[in-house]
Scaffold this active site. Structure first.
Site, short mmCIF file in Angstrom:
data_model
loop_
_atom_site.label_atom_id
_atom_site.label_comp_id
_atom_site.label_asym_id
_atom_site.label_seq_id
_atom_site.Cartn_x
_atom_site.Cartn_y
_atom_site.Cartn_z
N MET A 12 0.87 -1.16 0.00
CA MET A 12 0.00 0.00 0.00
C MET A 12 0.91 1.22 0.00
O MET A 12 1.73 1.39 0.91
CB MET A 12 -0.92 0.02 1.22
CG MET A 12 -1.87 1.21 1.24
SD MET A 12 -3.04 1.23 -0.16
CE MET A 12 -4.25 0.02 0.42
N ASP A 13 0.79 2.05 -1.03
CA ASP A 13 1.64 3.23 -1.15
C ASP A 13 0.97 4.43 -0.48
O ASP A 13 -0.23 4.65 -0.64
CB ASP A 13 1.89 3.58 -2.61
CG ASP A 13 2.80 2.57 -3.31
OD1 ASP A 13 3.39 1.72 -2.61
OD2 ASP A 13 2.92 2.65 -4.55
N GLY A 41 5.61 -6.19 -7.76
CA GLY A 41 4.91 -7.35 -8.30
C GLY A 41 3.49 -7.01 -8.70
O GLY A 41 3.03 -7.36 -9.80
N ALA A 42 2.78 -6.31 -7.82
CA ALA A 42 1.40 -5.92 -8.11
C ALA A 42 1.34 -4.96 -9.30
O ALA A 42 0.47 -5.08 -10.17
CB ALA A 42 0.76 -5.30 -6.88
N ASN A 183 17.49 -0.79 -14.40
CA ASN A 183 17.90 0.59 -14.68
C ASN A 183 19.42 0.68 -14.48
O ASN A 183 20.07 -0.30 -14.11
CB ASN A 183 17.13 1.59 -13.82
CG ASN A 183 17.36 1.43 -12.33
OD1 ASN A 183 18.43 1.00 -11.89
ND2 ASN A 183 16.35 1.76 -11.53
N GLY A 220 15.84 6.39 -22.86
CA GLY A 220 15.28 5.20 -23.47
C GLY A 220 15.83 3.91 -22.88
O GLY A 220 16.06 3.82 -21.67
N ASP A 242 5.18 11.90 -12.62
CA ASP A 242 5.63 10.99 -11.58
C ASP A 242 6.18 9.74 -12.25
O ASP A 242 5.48 9.07 -13.01
CB ASP A 242 4.46 10.63 -10.66
CG ASP A 242 4.85 9.67 -9.54
OD1 ASP A 242 6.05 9.42 -9.35
OD2 ASP A 242 3.93 9.15 -8.88
N ASP A 248 8.09 -0.49 -13.83
CA ASP A 248 7.24 -1.68 -13.80
C ASP A 248 6.38 -1.78 -15.06
O ASP A 248 6.14 -2.88 -15.56
CB ASP A 248 6.35 -1.65 -12.55
CG ASP A 248 7.16 -1.77 -11.28
OD1 ASP A 248 8.22 -2.43 -11.32
OD2 ASP A 248 6.75 -1.21 -10.25
#
Length: 308
Positions: A12-13, A41-42, A183, A220, A242, A248
């Site tokens: 939960m963010d 994952g979600a 990244n 990129g 954002d 993800d």
């Protein structure tokens, strides 16, 4: 339809929009606050499901209000959650996200994510047998990720890994991964000396041909194939609010479009990442299949693939 299996974290963010990112010891006034579903994952599972993939998630939440809410949200997105476990030993994972003018700083408390075991993963063996691609990340215990890698190998499925949180990758896991989606910081932490230095990413890709796709934000993505050819995918130029969910979105989209081959899948993945930065929160702006297609159709002159 691609059948994708995701193994990873569910959080939960708590998202704070601020005028600038806080420094040590500093108290700032914020512009907005929201609770939002998250976890790598979600996020990856929701991104894939919105693009039409048949998607299942293996993960763990706490036996609390947040855990129940997140399970229901995943179900509403079309993600199969039969193998999302519930534990009484820890609270649902949580993240504090500070977002400012396209930049973000995140603190994660893993909670129930660290209760995911190899046994939980092995219980999902039928999902590995029927999936086309398996995608995992390191926000859950290494033993669980290794069990996923072993099952993917047993059934001959491509195993893709986002090596986040960044750090050294165990050699036994390294051997089982078909493709790392990293990244620049994750790339150097996992494969180099931990320092991002100019074009070091080029040398690391060349040292691991066919094994890595590196994402470079506004620059990129890039990949060196098994024959040593460098493929660079330009980013799409869009307004950025954002960046939290961009990585993800990229990883899930590349996995969903695995059958296109990595160079072409990178272009679609960069488009999905571009759409993911148009609003706040890691899941709220993940594109649908139609949104992604419309965007690609409208930007035919952008994001062209360069092969050296």
């Amino acid at each position: 339809m691609t059948r994708l299996l995701v193994v990873g974290g569910i959080n939960m963010d708590c998202v704070f929009e601020t005028a600038c990112l806080p420094r040590s010891g500093e108290t700032l006034g914020g512009q907005s606050f929201r609770r939002a579903p998250g976890g790598k994952g979600a996020d990856q599972a929701v991104a894939a499901a919105r693009q039409g993939a048949e998607t299942a998630l293996v993960g763990c939440v706490g036996n609390d209000a947040e855990g129940h809410e997140l399970r229901e949200r995943l179900r509403a997105e079309g993600v199969h959650i039969d193998h999302v476990a519930t534990t009484t030993d820890a609270a649902t994972g949580a993240a504090a996200v500070f977002a400012c003018r396209g930049e973000s700083a995140v603190t994660v408390v893993p909670g129930a994510n660290h209760q995911l075991t190899a046994a939980h993963v092995r219980a999902a063996e039928p999902l590995f047998a029927r999936s086309d691609v398996v995608l995992a990340e390191l926000g859950v215990p290494t033993a669980a990720v290794m069990a996923a890698a072993e099952l993917a190998h047993r059934f001959g499925k491509p195993f893709l890994l986002t090596p986040s949180p960044a750090g050294a990758i165990p050699p036994e896991l390294m051997q089982r991964v078909h493709l790392f989606l990293a990244n620049q910081h994750e790339l150097t932490a996992g494969f180099g000396d931990g320092h991002v230095d100019g074009d070091e990413w080029r040398a690391l890709l060349a040292r691991w041909p066919g094994r890595i796709v590196v994402t470079r934000g506004s620059e990129g993505a890039a990949h060196v194939d098994g024959q040593g050819t460098l493929h660079e995918q330009a980013a799409f130029r869009v307004p950025v609010l954002d960046t939290t969910g961009a990585g993800d979105a990229f990883a899930a989209t590349l996995a969903v479009h695995w059958s296109l081959g990595i160079p072409q899948a990178m272009r679609v993945a960069c488009a999905a990442a571009a759409l993911a930065v148009r609003g706040f929160g890691s899941q709220s702006t993940l594109p649908t299949r139609q949104e992604l297609q419309d965007f690609l159709d409208s930007t035919s002159g952008q994001g062209q693939l360069i092969t050296d």
